[in-house]
Every structure is written in structure tokens, then in C-alpha cells.
Design an enzyme around this catalytic site. Structure first.
Site, PDB file in Angstrom:
ATOM      1  CG  HIS A   1      11.070  -1.787   4.910  1.00 18.08           C
ATOM      2  ND1 HIS A   1       9.711  -1.746   4.754  1.00 18.08           N
ATOM      3  CD2 HIS A   1      11.359  -2.888   5.625  1.00 18.08           C
ATOM      4  CE1 HIS A   1       9.187  -2.792   5.375  1.00 18.08           C
ATOM      5  NE2 HIS A   1      10.160  -3.506   5.908  1.00 18.08           N
TER       6      HIS A   1
ATOM      7  CG  ASN B   1       8.376  -1.748   0.510  1.00 15.65           C
ATOM      8  OD1 ASN B   1       7.781  -1.845   1.585  1.00 15.65           O
ATOM      9  ND2 ASN B   1       8.986  -0.631   0.132  1.00 15.65           N
TER      10      ASN B   1
ATOM     11  NE  ARG C   1       9.775   6.436   8.645  1.00 12.83           N
ATOM     12  CZ  ARG C   1       8.842   6.224   7.711  1.00 12.83           C
ATOM     13  NH1 ARG C   1       9.009   5.242   6.841  1.00 12.83           N
ATOM     14  NH2 ARG C   1       7.765   6.979   7.657  1.00 12.83           N
TER      15      ARG C   1
ATOM     16  CD  GLU D   1      10.519  -6.875   6.448  1.00 12.71           C
ATOM     17  OE1 GLU D   1      10.293  -7.972   7.001  1.00 12.71           O
ATOM     18  OE2 GLU D   1      10.589  -5.803   7.081  1.00 12.71           O
TER      19      GLU D   1
ATOM     20  CE1 TYR E   1       8.834   5.364   2.898  1.00  8.18           C
ATOM     21  CE2 TYR E   1       7.218   7.139   2.966  1.00  8.18           C
ATOM     22  CZ  TYR E   1       7.732   5.963   3.487  1.00  8.18           C
ATOM     23  OH  TYR E   1       7.152   5.399   4.591  1.00  8.18           O
TER      24      TYR E   1
ATOM     25  CB  ALA F   1       1.330   0.307   6.511  1.00  4.38           C
TER      26      ALA F   1
ATOM     27  N   PRO G   1       0.789  -1.227   0.000  1.00  4.27           N
ATOM     28  CG  PRO G   1      -0.093  -1.074   2.143  1.00  4.27           C
ATOM     29  CD  PRO G   1       0.549  -2.042   1.200  1.00  4.27           C
ATOM     30  CG  ASN G   2      -0.383   4.262   1.199  1.00  2.00           C
ATOM     31  OD1 ASN G   2      -1.334   4.752   0.610  1.00  2.00           O
ATOM     32  ND2 ASN G   2      -0.502   3.704   2.388  1.00  2.00           N
TER      33      ASN G   2
ATOM     34  NE  ARG H   1       3.795   6.786   1.746  1.00  2.00           N
ATOM     35  CZ  ARG H   1       4.080   5.563   2.132  1.00  2.00           C
ATOM     36  NH1 ARG H   1       4.573   4.690   1.249  1.00  2.00           N
ATOM     37  NH2 ARG H   1       3.874   5.189   3.363  1.00  2.00           N
TER      38      ARG H   1
HETATM   39  C1  DQA Z   1       8.097   1.354   3.957  1.00  2.00           C
HETATM   40  C2  DQA Z   1       8.151   1.545   5.470  1.00  2.00           C
HETATM   41  C3  DQA Z   1       6.790   1.279   6.102  1.00  2.00           C
HETATM   42  O1  DQA Z   1       6.854   1.478   7.503  1.00  2.00           O
HETATM   43  C4  DQA Z   1       5.752   2.229   5.531  1.00  2.00           C
HETATM   44  O2  DQA Z   1       4.484   1.940   6.057  1.00  2.00           O
HETATM   45  C5  DQA Z   1       5.746   2.238   4.047  1.00  2.00           C
HETATM   46  C6  DQA Z   1       7.007   2.201   3.321  1.00  2.00           C
HETATM   47  C7  DQA Z   1       9.437   1.702   3.280  1.00  2.00           C
HETATM   48  O3  DQA Z   1       9.634   1.279   2.148  1.00  2.00           O
HETATM   49  O4  DQA Z   1      10.256   2.418   3.853  1.00  2.00           O
HETATM   50  O5  DQA Z   1       4.690   2.352   3.420  1.00  2.00           O
HETATM   51  O6  DQA Z   1       7.832  -0.026   3.694  1.00  2.00           O
END
Ligand code: DQA
Length: 142
Positions: free
Chosen positions: A97, A71, A104, A95, A22, A74, A9-10, A17
Site C-alpha cells: 500500500h 496493491n 487511516r 501486499e 497518495y 479497496a 481499482p483507482n 487522486r
Molecule cells: C491503498 C489503500 C486502500 O485502502 C485504498 O482503497 C486504495 C489505495 C494504498 O495504496 O494506500 O485504493 O491500497
């Protein structure tokens, strides 16, 4: 060599964003460059804002690809379903990020999926994806 890159998501809004977290480049543009740079790898790219679609994607690719770069956004911090999906398939996952989740908020320090992955890469910006691809190529090359 087949690698699936699955984004949650996102992540479709990376570039727009929270650019201070990011960066300013879109994930789409970055991944297109990555695909071009690894001409000998067959990539499957998927992004979804829906947890069930991410489970479906893991189940669909998870018996045929050499590795999954995930990735989960959240959902990393909440999803038993994604952890179970990763444990249900045979392809190993990494995994990933973009940000250093450990630097964070505290709720981002916990991952439900890390223990179901072969490793975790976090905090290298979009380059985190390339590092994961390199790791998969290394383990999948005889
Ligand atoms: C993320 C880190 C997560 O905590 C966050 O919710 C994201 C992006 C990252 O790529 O840094 O949506 O996965």
C-alpha cells in the site's frame, strides 16, 4: 528474475487522486522508473479496476513469476476471491500500500489478502513498491 506488479481499482488515478494521501506522481511514471532501475528483472505490469481481471492476472502469472507485488486497493478490504486466487498459485506475493492503511479509517485496517501473502509493506508512499521488489529479489536470489 520475473516480478509481476498488479494494481487494483483507482490506482490508475494516483497522482491526481487525493494527492495529500497518495502524492503527486503518477503510478505509471513511477513504475516506468522502477523498471528502468532494475534492468536485470523482467517485469509484468498490470492495473485493473475489475476484481475478476485481477483474479485472472494472479492466475496467469502466479505459476511462473518469482514474486507478485499486489496493491489490491479497496479490494484489499473486501475480496475473498483475491485471497483465494493468491492461495491457488505457487508464486509468493507481497501486499503493498502507498498509504499507511493502519493510520487511516478503521475499515482499512482489515485485509482479506494479507494472510495469503508472504508479507505486507504499507505507508512508504510509492517507494513501497521498490521495497517489495527488493524483498522478492532477496528471496529469489540463491
Ligand atoms: C491503498 C489503500 C486502500 O485502502 C485504498 O482503497 C486504495 C489505495 C494504498 O495504496 O494506500 O485504493 O491500497
Amino acid at each position: 528474475m520475473k516480478i509481476a506488479i498488479i494494481n487494483g481499482p483507482n490506482l490508475n488515478l494516483v497522482g491526481v487522486r487525493e494527492p495529500e494521501v497518495y502524492g503527486g506522481q503518477s503510478l505509471d511514471a513511477y513504475l516506468q522508473e522502477l523498471v528502468k532501475a532494475y534492468g536485470n528483472v523482467e517485469f509484468e505490469l498490470l492495473q485493473s479496476n475489475h476484481e475478476g481481471e485481477l483474479v485472472d492476472a494472479i492466475q496467469r502469472v502466479g505459476f511462473s513469476v518469482d514474486g507478485i507485488v499486489l496493491n489490491a486497493g479497496a479490494y484489499t478490504h473486501t475480496s475473498v476471491a483475491l485471497a483465494d486466487a493468491l492461495r491457488s498459485v505457487t508464486s509468493p506475493a507481497i501486499e503493498v500500500h502507498i498509504s499507511n492503511v493502519h493510520a487511516r479509517e478503521e475499515f482499512r485496517h482489515r485485509s482479506f489478502i494479507a494472510a495469503a501473502c508472504r508479507g505486507v509493506i504499507a505507508g512508504f508512499g510509492l517507494d513501497s513498491y521498490r521495497l517489495a521488489v527488493e524483498a522478492i529479489i532477496k528471496w529469489a536470489t540463491p
